[in-house]
Motif scaffolding. Structure first.
Motif, mmCIF file in Angstrom:
data_model
loop_
_atom_site.group_PDB
_atom_site.id
_atom_site.type_symbol
_atom_site.label_atom_id
_atom_site.label_comp_id
_atom_site.label_asym_id
_atom_site.label_seq_id
_atom_site.Cartn_x
_atom_site.Cartn_y
_atom_site.Cartn_z
ATOM 1 N N PHE A 143 0.844 -1.192 0.000
ATOM 2 C CA PHE A 143 0.000 0.000 0.000
ATOM 3 C C PHE A 143 0.884 1.248 0.000
ATOM 4 N N ASP A 144 0.898 1.961 -1.147
ATOM 5 C CA ASP A 144 1.762 3.138 -1.270
ATOM 6 C C ASP A 144 1.053 4.446 -0.952
ATOM 7 N N GLY A 145 -0.287 4.443 -0.948
ATOM 8 C CA GLY A 145 -0.961 5.690 -0.625
ATOM 9 C C GLY A 145 -2.361 5.764 -1.203
ATOM 10 N N LEU A 146 -2.881 6.980 -1.247
ATOM 11 C CA LEU A 146 -4.260 7.222 -1.671
ATOM 12 C C LEU A 146 -4.306 8.105 -2.910
ATOM 13 N N HIS A 147 -5.348 7.886 -3.682
ATOM 14 C CA HIS A 147 -5.541 8.603 -4.928
ATOM 15 C C HIS A 147 -6.978 9.108 -4.980
ATOM 16 N N PHE A 148 -7.168 10.287 -5.541
ATOM 17 C CA PHE A 148 -8.519 10.730 -5.890
ATOM 18 C C PHE A 148 -8.440 11.517 -7.184
ATOM 19 N N HIS A 149 -9.547 11.551 -7.886
ATOM 20 C CA HIS A 149 -9.630 12.344 -9.117
ATOM 21 C C HIS A 149 -11.026 12.952 -9.152
ATOM 22 N N LEU A 150 -11.092 14.287 -9.158
ATOM 23 C CA LEU A 150 -12.365 14.982 -9.039
ATOM 24 C C LEU A 150 -12.804 15.588 -10.358
ATOM 25 N N SER A 151 -14.101 15.707 -10.534
ATOM 26 C CA SER A 151 -14.646 16.478 -11.644
ATOM 27 C C SER A 151 -14.464 17.963 -11.340
ATOM 28 N N GLY A 152 -14.507 18.780 -12.386
ATOM 29 C CA GLY A 152 -14.380 20.222 -12.185
ATOM 30 C C GLY A 152 -12.935 20.656 -12.082
ATOM 31 N N TYR A 153 -12.754 21.975 -11.943
ATOM 32 C CA TYR A 153 -11.405 22.546 -12.040
ATOM 33 C C TYR A 153 -11.068 23.488 -10.894
ATOM 34 N N ARG A 154 -11.776 23.373 -9.759
ATOM 35 C CA ARG A 154 -11.516 24.250 -8.629
ATOM 36 C C ARG A 154 -10.493 23.605 -7.691
ATOM 37 N N TRP A 155 -9.436 24.349 -7.376
ATOM 38 C CA TRP A 155 -8.450 23.789 -6.443
ATOM 39 C C TRP A 155 -9.052 23.640 -5.047
ATOM 40 N N GLU A 156 -10.070 24.461 -4.732
ATOM 41 C CA GLU A 156 -10.695 24.366 -3.410
ATOM 42 C C GLU A 156 -11.288 22.978 -3.165
ATOM 43 N N ASN A 157 -11.825 22.347 -4.213
ATOM 44 C CA ASN A 157 -12.359 20.987 -4.063
ATOM 45 C C ASN A 157 -11.240 19.984 -3.760
ATOM 46 N N ARG A 158 -10.086 20.210 -4.360
ATOM 47 C CA ARG A 158 -8.945 19.325 -4.066
ATOM 48 C C ARG A 158 -8.482 19.504 -2.623
ATOM 49 N N LEU A 159 -8.552 20.734 -2.122
ATOM 50 C CA LEU A 159 -8.167 20.974 -0.734
ATOM 51 C C LEU A 159 -9.078 20.196 0.214
ATOM 52 N N ALA A 160 -10.388 20.222 -0.038
ATOM 53 C CA ALA A 160 -11.321 19.464 0.799
ATOM 54 C C ALA A 160 -11.009 17.970 0.744
ATOM 55 N N ALA A 161 -10.706 17.460 -0.455
ATOM 56 C CA ALA A 161 -10.368 16.039 -0.589
ATOM 57 C C ALA A 161 -9.044 15.716 0.113
ATOM 58 N N LEU A 162 -8.101 16.662 0.081
ATOM 59 C CA LEU A 162 -6.829 16.442 0.769
ATOM 60 C C LEU A 162 -7.023 16.365 2.277
ATOM 61 N N ASN A 163 -7.924 17.164 2.815
ATOM 62 C CA ASN A 163 -8.199 17.079 4.249
ATOM 63 C C ASN A 163 -8.728 15.697 4.626
ATOM 64 N N GLU A 164 -9.623 15.181 3.793
ATOM 65 C CA GLU A 164 -10.169 13.853 4.042
ATOM 66 C C GLU A 164 -9.087 12.781 3.877
ATOM 67 N N THR A 165 -8.241 12.971 2.878
ATOM 68 C CA THR A 165 -7.155 12.025 2.625
ATOM 69 C C THR A 165 -6.159 11.996 3.786
ATOM 70 N N ALA A 166 -5.862 13.169 4.338
ATOM 71 C CA ALA A 166 -4.902 13.242 5.442
ATOM 72 C C ALA A 166 -5.378 12.421 6.636
ATOM 73 N N GLU A 167 -6.676 12.458 6.908
ATOM 74 C CA GLU A 167 -7.221 11.652 8.007
ATOM 75 C C GLU A 167 -6.998 10.157 7.762
ATOM 76 N N LEU A 168 -7.190 9.741 6.507
ATOM 77 C CA LEU A 168 -7.014 8.321 6.176
ATOM 78 C C LEU A 168 -5.545 7.916 6.186
ATOM 79 N N ILE A 169 -4.674 8.826 5.787
ATOM 80 C CA ILE A 169 -3.235 8.534 5.854
ATOM 81 C C ILE A 169 -2.838 8.274 7.309
ATOM 82 N N ALA A 170 -3.332 9.132 8.214
ATOM 83 C CA ALA A 170 -3.026 8.942 9.638
ATOM 84 C C ALA A 170 -3.580 7.612 10.146
ATOM 85 N N GLU A 171 -4.787 7.279 9.726
ATOM 86 C CA GLU A 171 -5.399 6.024 10.173
ATOM 87 C C GLU A 171 -4.632 4.820 9.624
ATOM 88 N N ALA A 172 -4.204 4.918 8.355
ATOM 89 C CA ALA A 172 -3.431 3.824 7.763
ATOM 90 C C ALA A 172 -2.130 3.590 8.526
#
Length: 457
Positions: free
Chosen positions: A196-225
């Motif tokens: 397991f090397d990490g997490l990936h997401f790919h979002l629709s749309g072109y707003r960096w703000e949406n990526r920031l929200a996904a990164l916050n969620e990803t960070a929680e899962l990285i810590a849990e992993a």
């Protein structure tokens, strides 16, 4: 050459890099000769443009001292020349099919330079990804089981990512919600053939703000992993970096002035790609890296602090300014006293925006076959392919040409490298596929064409 807009004062001339502008404004005779020789439409590629775009993104990442891995999303264009340019510049390739994988391998990419992020991988695709130890983004628990079933009993660890479906993407069919990620991690705990090397997401749309929200969620899962005993090293934010096709001010003026009568359908499309956005891809990335996460540090500082590599798969953003598509006018047909349809010759252009109820909002460029435009009244027209399908339309938007286009003239669409060139290409009516060439310069600085095939690049 004549640039034009759909109505006076609200045109959308394309942004052009100097090499393209020079070919269109000073060397139109080359285009006419090439179309005469190789047919219409003709797709022209500048691989060095991809390398310039890649350098701009890497500069932003290096400035932030972030470990990174950029993979060119090869699905946006079938050009081997663009794949080769990405590899030559040190990038990897995101392959979405068995055939893209095989092309990348033929161009010299080993598994360490490859990632497969698509959601629907075939058994044969999985097998060849495993054979070369490419990084695989696993879309679902079901895909994870498919992969486990193919693993050799004595193989070394196969690197994988788990693809997250962020909370605000629940209607999206791609990726898995956080609880399924945790379930998959528990499954991986007993499977030492997968790493397991990490997490990936790919979002629709072109707003960096949406990526920031996904990164916050990803960070929680990285810590849990990590609490579960894993050592993830990668967060992969996918693609969706914007590119600027037209000037922002002109684009905003165009949107403000648009009306139903600007379209042959009498209907304004519900949505458009942000053709005249405020941010380049590099600026967008800088905004994301400088943004603060929910628990304090900026994205850049979080990645550095946690020792994480930021991976991404830009497609359109790396193909920005890397291609044009050239069409010969077959016929200009009057529809009424002041309206026309211009039929373009050859295999249907992949105007995927019109097929998806939108519009490719950049103005095409008219190149006269005689080298000098004939004086005439302005001509209002839309552009169509020459198949027998009424919906084979390249532009539903009415376009106003200051001088009358004629059969034999050329229509050039700039910046078609990202999806527009071949997403919907086919051999309908048995027309051959458009020819594709990389543009180089000879010893005297004149443009020269090299077949865009794996044997040539």
């Amino acid at each position: 050459m004549t640039l034009h807009g759909h109505k006076t004062g609200f045109g959308l001339p394309p942004i052009l890099r100097s090499a393209t502008a020079d070919l269109l404004t000073r060397r139109g005779a080359f285009l006419l000769e090439w179309v005469h020789r190789y047919g219409s439409p003709l797709n022209l590629i500048w691989p060095d443009a991809l390398q310039e775009n890649l350098a701009a993104l890497e500069g932003t990442l290096v400035d932030s001292r972030i470990a990174h891995a950029i993979y060119y999303g090869a699905k946006v264009n079938k050009s081997p020349g663009l794949m080769q340019a990405a590899l030559a510049a040190g990038a990897g390739i995101d392959v979405s099919s068995l055939y893209e994988l095989r092309d990348a391998r033929r161009l010299g990419a080993d598994g360490a330079r490859l990632v497969a992020t698509g959601p629907a991988k075939t058994r044969a695709f999985h097998q060849e990804l495993l054979d070369c130890k490419a990084l695989i983004s696993v879309d679902s628990p079901e895909e994870l089981e498919d992969l486990v079933a193919l693993l050799p009993a004595d193989g070394g660890p196969q690197p994988i990512l788990l693809r997250l479906q962020p909370q605000d993407q629940k209607k999206n069919r791609f990726g898995m919600p956080a609880d399924a990620v945790i379930h998959s991690l528990a499954r991986l705990a007993g499977e030492n053939r997968l790493r397991f090397d990490g997490l990936h997401f790919h979002l629709s749309g072109y707003r960096w703000e949406n990526r920031l929200a996904a990164l916050n969620e990803t960070a929680e899962l990285i810590a849990e992993a990590r609490q579960m005993g894993f050592s993830p090293t990668i967060i992969d934010i996918g693609g969706g970096l914007p590119i600027q096709y037209v000037d922002e001010a002109k684009y905003q003026a165009h949107l403000a002035a648009k009306a139903p009568e600007d379209y042959r359908t009498g209907k304004i499309p519900d949505s458009f790609y942000p053709y005249g956005g405020a941010l380049s891809a590099a600026d967008w990335l800088r905004e994301l890296l400088q943004a603060e996460m929910s628990k304090g540090p900026s994205v850049a500082r979080y990645l550095v602090r946690e020792g994480l590599t930021l991976a991404m798969e830009p497609g359109r953003a790396l193909a920005d300014q890397a291609a044009i598509s050239v069409f010969r006018i077959l016929r200009v047909k009057a529809l009424g006293p002041d309206t026309h349809v211009i039929f373009l010759e050859g295999s249907s252009f992949s105007a995927c925006e019109t097929w998806f109820a939108s519009e490719f909002l950049i103005d095409p460029i008219l190149v006269s076959a005689t080298g000098a435009a004939v004086r005439s009244s302005p001509v209002r027209a839309y552009l169509a392919g020459h198949s027998c399908l009424d919906e084979d339309v390249i532009s539903n938007r009415w376009l106003t040409f200051p001088t009358a286009p004629r059969a034999g003239d050329l229509i050039v669409y700039a910046n078609t490298g990202g999806y527009q060139m071949d997403l919907l290409e086919n051999e309908f009516h048995r027309h051959p596929m458009p020819a594709r060439f990389c543009v180089t310069e000879d010893a005297e600085g004149r443009p020269n064409l090299v077949p865009d095939t794996i044997g040539e690049v």
